[in-house]
Motif scaffolding. Structure first.
Motif, PDB file in Angstrom:
ATOM      1  N   ASP A 213     124.784  27.855  89.362  1.00  0.00           N
ATOM      2  CA  ASP A 213     125.705  27.522  88.794  1.00  0.00           C
ATOM      3  C   ASP A 213     127.043  28.567  88.894  1.00  0.00           C
ATOM      4  O   ASP A 213     127.059  29.712  88.654  1.00  0.00           O
ATOM      5  CB  ASP A 213     125.598  27.420  87.440  1.00  0.00           C
ATOM      6  CG  ASP A 213     126.656  26.780  86.439  1.00  0.00           C
ATOM      7  OD1 ASP A 213     126.670  25.527  86.262  1.00  0.00           O
ATOM      8  OD2 ASP A 213     127.592  27.557  86.302  1.00  0.00           O
ATOM      9  N   GLN A 214     128.267  28.069  89.597  1.00  0.00           N
ATOM     10  CA  GLN A 214     129.318  28.862  90.061  1.00  0.00           C
ATOM     11  C   GLN A 214     130.001  29.356  88.812  1.00  0.00           C
ATOM     12  O   GLN A 214     130.410  30.529  88.454  1.00  0.00           O
ATOM     13  CB  GLN A 214     130.090  28.221  90.928  1.00  0.00           C
ATOM     14  CG  GLN A 214     129.540  28.069  92.313  1.00  0.00           C
ATOM     15  CD  GLN A 214     129.242  29.163  92.802  1.00  0.00           C
ATOM     16  OE1 GLN A 214     129.732  30.107  93.284  1.00  0.00           O
ATOM     17  NE2 GLN A 214     127.810  29.214  92.980  1.00  0.00           N
TER      18      GLN A 214
ATOM     19  N   ILE B  36     124.913  22.564  86.099  1.00  0.00           N
ATOM     20  CA  ILE B  36     123.697  23.310  86.268  1.00  0.00           C
ATOM     21  C   ILE B  36     123.533  24.045  84.883  1.00  0.00           C
ATOM     22  O   ILE B  36     122.724  24.167  84.214  1.00  0.00           O
ATOM     23  CB  ILE B  36     123.493  24.141  87.004  1.00  0.00           C
ATOM     24  CG1 ILE B  36     123.392  23.421  88.529  1.00  0.00           C
ATOM     25  CG2 ILE B  36     122.224  25.147  87.098  1.00  0.00           C
ATOM     26  CD1 ILE B  36     123.419  24.443  89.745  1.00  0.00           C
ATOM     27  N   PHE B  37     124.739  24.693  84.571  1.00  0.00           N
ATOM     28  CA  PHE B  37     124.574  25.232  83.076  1.00  0.00           C
ATOM     29  C   PHE B  37     124.288  24.603  81.979  1.00  0.00           C
ATOM     30  O   PHE B  37     123.639  25.017  80.989  1.00  0.00           O
ATOM     31  CB  PHE B  37     126.087  26.173  82.990  1.00  0.00           C
ATOM     32  CG  PHE B  37     126.169  27.036  81.689  1.00  0.00           C
ATOM     33  CD1 PHE B  37     125.723  28.132  81.510  1.00  0.00           C
ATOM     34  CD2 PHE B  37     126.692  26.321  80.620  1.00  0.00           C
ATOM     35  CE1 PHE B  37     125.573  28.787  80.288  1.00  0.00           C
ATOM     36  CE2 PHE B  37     126.932  27.076  79.429  1.00  0.00           C
ATOM     37  CZ  PHE B  37     126.187  28.137  79.161  1.00  0.00           C
TER      38      PHE B  37
ATOM     39  N   ARG C 269     129.434  37.787  87.055  1.00  0.00           N
ATOM     40  CA  ARG C 269     129.900  38.994  88.193  1.00  0.00           C
ATOM     41  C   ARG C 269     131.201  39.695  87.412  1.00  0.00           C
ATOM     42  O   ARG C 269     131.096  40.948  87.702  1.00  0.00           O
ATOM     43  CB  ARG C 269     130.483  37.898  89.372  1.00  0.00           C
ATOM     44  CG  ARG C 269     131.083  39.073  90.374  1.00  0.00           C
ATOM     45  CD  ARG C 269     131.132  38.451  91.651  1.00  0.00           C
ATOM     46  NE  ARG C 269     131.731  39.342  92.660  1.00  0.00           N
ATOM     47  CZ  ARG C 269     131.089  40.084  93.469  1.00  0.00           C
ATOM     48  NH1 ARG C 269     129.738  40.171  93.128  1.00  0.00           N
ATOM     49  NH2 ARG C 269     131.765  41.043  94.243  1.00  0.00           N
ATOM     50  N   SER C 270     131.738  38.809  86.681  1.00  0.00           N
ATOM     51  CA  SER C 270     133.078  39.618  86.090  1.00  0.00           C
ATOM     52  C   SER C 270     132.629  40.580  85.264  1.00  0.00           C
ATOM     53  O   SER C 270     133.073  41.674  85.030  1.00  0.00           O
ATOM     54  CB  SER C 270     134.199  38.592  85.380  1.00  0.00           C
ATOM     55  OG  SER C 270     135.097  39.248  84.769  1.00  0.00           O
TER      56      SER C 270
ATOM     57  N   LYS D 152     128.984  30.326  75.204  1.00  0.00           N
ATOM     58  CA  LYS D 152     128.961  29.089  74.106  1.00  0.00           C
ATOM     59  C   LYS D 152     130.527  28.397  74.506  1.00  0.00           C
ATOM     60  O   LYS D 152     130.474  27.267  74.249  1.00  0.00           O
ATOM     61  CB  LYS D 152     128.946  29.674  72.842  1.00  0.00           C
ATOM     62  CG  LYS D 152     127.634  30.257  72.146  1.00  0.00           C
ATOM     63  CD  LYS D 152     127.813  30.891  70.964  1.00  0.00           C
ATOM     64  CE  LYS D 152     126.204  31.277  70.389  1.00  0.00           C
ATOM     65  NZ  LYS D 152     126.306  32.320  69.207  1.00  0.00           N
ATOM     66  N   ARG D 153     131.421  29.389  74.857  1.00  0.00           N
ATOM     67  CA  ARG D 153     132.751  28.693  75.342  1.00  0.00           C
ATOM     68  C   ARG D 153     132.642  27.931  76.638  1.00  0.00           C
ATOM     69  O   ARG D 153     133.296  26.796  76.746  1.00  0.00           O
ATOM     70  CB  ARG D 153     133.731  30.020  75.577  1.00  0.00           C
ATOM     71  CG  ARG D 153     134.036  30.732  74.193  1.00  0.00           C
ATOM     72  CD  ARG D 153     135.104  31.770  74.446  1.00  0.00           C
ATOM     73  NE  ARG D 153     135.339  32.557  73.471  1.00  0.00           N
ATOM     74  CZ  ARG D 153     136.239  33.548  73.203  1.00  0.00           C
ATOM     75  NH1 ARG D 153     136.631  33.980  74.236  1.00  0.00           N
ATOM     76  NH2 ARG D 153     136.700  34.038  72.207  1.00  0.00           N
ATOM     77  N   LEU D 154     131.829  28.368  77.583  1.00  0.00           N
ATOM     78  CA  LEU D 154     131.437  27.669  78.765  1.00  0.00           C
ATOM     79  C   LEU D 154     130.853  26.221  78.193  1.00  0.00           C
ATOM     80  O   LEU D 154     131.236  25.218  78.812  1.00  0.00           O
ATOM     81  CB  LEU D 154     130.846  28.435  79.609  1.00  0.00           C
ATOM     82  CG  LEU D 154     130.344  27.819  80.935  1.00  0.00           C
ATOM     83  CD1 LEU D 154     131.762  27.190  81.734  1.00  0.00           C
ATOM     84  CD2 LEU D 154     129.496  28.581  81.931  1.00  0.00           C
ATOM     85  N   PHE D 155     129.943  26.342  77.421  1.00  0.00           N
ATOM     86  CA  PHE D 155     129.239  24.926  77.061  1.00  0.00           C
ATOM     87  C   PHE D 155     129.984  23.977  76.511  1.00  0.00           C
ATOM     88  O   PHE D 155     129.977  22.736  76.696  1.00  0.00           O
ATOM     89  CB  PHE D 155     128.070  25.242  75.996  1.00  0.00           C
ATOM     90  CG  PHE D 155     127.080  24.312  75.617  1.00  0.00           C
ATOM     91  CD1 PHE D 155     126.038  23.938  76.772  1.00  0.00           C
ATOM     92  CD2 PHE D 155     127.485  23.483  74.342  1.00  0.00           C
ATOM     93  CE1 PHE D 155     125.240  22.634  76.150  1.00  0.00           C
ATOM     94  CE2 PHE D 155     126.690  22.492  74.108  1.00  0.00           C
ATOM     95  CZ  PHE D 155     125.445  22.033  75.018  1.00  0.00           C
ATOM     96  N   GLU D 156     131.255  24.572  75.895  1.00  0.00           N
ATOM     97  CA  GLU D 156     132.076  23.431  75.378  1.00  0.00           C
ATOM     98  C   GLU D 156     132.817  22.790  76.371  1.00  0.00           C
ATOM     99  O   GLU D 156     133.916  21.788  76.004  1.00  0.00           O
ATOM    100  CB  GLU D 156     133.048  24.131  74.335  1.00  0.00           C
ATOM    101  CG  GLU D 156     132.197  24.756  73.099  1.00  0.00           C
ATOM    102  CD  GLU D 156     131.710  23.638  72.384  1.00  0.00           C
ATOM    103  OE1 GLU D 156     132.251  22.731  72.129  1.00  0.00           O
ATOM    104  OE2 GLU D 156     130.471  23.698  71.810  1.00  0.00           O
TER     105      GLU D 156
END
Length: 325
Positions: A239-240, A215-216, A247-248, A204-208
């Motif tokens: 999508d990186q 891609i995301f 990965r984290s 959700k944070r990434l989407f903002e």
């Protein structure tokens, strides 16, 4: 009564799902399997009422005669008292504090009842039915809505004083910007980093902040959600940002497993849960890469690590087997 002809009513109280089945103890075959969504916002009483109805349906659909059902086993998604007589609390559903759940289920079905924490119960089910009770020292851990698991040590289910084996609350982050609060009341737990709810938070944070052309972003719009699943799908597409979050989280998960291996030198670790199952192609390579690096040299390669093959039934199977220990 011959164990080959005995059955147990199994009930699984989860944060997002309730499941019931009649289990044949000898081989773990499930009869009358039922699954419904947990009415989490409505509290403990609503969950209890619904699972009792669901269990009644399982009994009816199983076609197993009542005189062959020797008891009921409960897997509960949260800490339970050392003697298994009460729920201590639920971190996801209100109203379960100090709740005498086994007594109420026993009164309803007129059966002897035993209860355990879902992580410990899943470990028992996976060890006995998935690994055929072969390893003497065994760990099960699941990545689903939360992260939980349990240990078989010297062929016995281990829970310490009753609240042990809370593997989802091993610390992997410290007092900094990455040490997220956890549902348990602490911070920096592996559950707050790599669980389904933690990955949904990060999605959700990434989407903002990402570009609408990314891609995301396009994946989230396409499937209509920001969740662990969104991150996994976008990461597979290249999508990186999504891949970096995955990965984290999974590197931190590898660290928590390596700590468990260092402390207990298990023969086998089995990983289950919806998040793990649905992202195994991303998770497994990270575990193979990172765990040896986190271990001292004489522990490398000693512990077999595999994905559960029980299709999410390990908690029901463990609940049934609980009556034998």
């Amino acid at each position: 009564m011959n164990q080959n002809d005995t059955y147990v009513l199994a009930l699984d109280f989860g944060g997002t799902k309730l499941a019931t089945a009649v289990v044949r103890v000898a081989d773990g075959e499930l009869f009358g399997y039922q699954k419904v969504s947990t009415p989490a916002s409505m509290g403990a009483e609503a969950s209890l009422s619904l699972i009792l109805q669901t269990a009644e349906s399982s009994l009816e659909k199983s076609l197993v005669p009542s005189d062959k059902i020797r008891g009921a086993g409960i897997s509960f998604g949260g800490p339970v008292s050392a003697d298994g007589s009460k729920v201590v609390l639920s971190m996801h559903v209100k109203g379960w504090d100090n709740y005498p759940l086994p007594a109420l289920v026993s009164e309803h079905f007129h059966l002897p009842v035993r209860m355990g924490n879902d992580g410990n119960i899943a470990a028992l089910g996976e060890w006995y039915y998935g690994s055929k009770a072969i390893p003497d020292h065994f760990m099960y851990i699941q990545i689903s809505t939360g992260i939980g698991g349990g240990f078989i040590l010297n062929r016995k289910l281990y829970a310490g004083q009753g609240l042990g084996a809370e593997v989802g609350h091993v610390k992997v982050r410290f007092e900094d910007a990455d040490a997220y609060p956890c549902a348990c009341g602490s911070y920096g737990c592996i559950e707050s980093v790599a669980s389904g709810w933690a990955l949904a938070r990060d999605a959700k944070r990434l989407f903002e902040v990402v570009s609408k052309e990314s891609i995301f972003y396009q994946t989230a719009k396409e499937i209509g959600e920001c969740s662990a699943r969104t991150l996994v799908i976008a990461a597979r597409k290249g999508d990186q940002d999504a891949l970096s979050i995955i990965r984290s989280a999974f590197c931190s998960f590898a660290l928590s497993l390596s700590d468990a291996i260092t402390l207990l030198d298990m023969e086998e670790i089995v990983i289950g849960g919806g998040v793990a199952v649905n992202s195994w192609d991303l998770l497994e390579p990270i575990l193979k890469e990172k765990i040896p690096n986190f271990l001292q040299t004489n522990l490398r390669g000693r512990t077999k690590i595999r994905l559960s093959q029980l299709n999410g039934t390990e908690t029901l199977l463990g609940a049934a087997k609980l009556l034998d220990i």
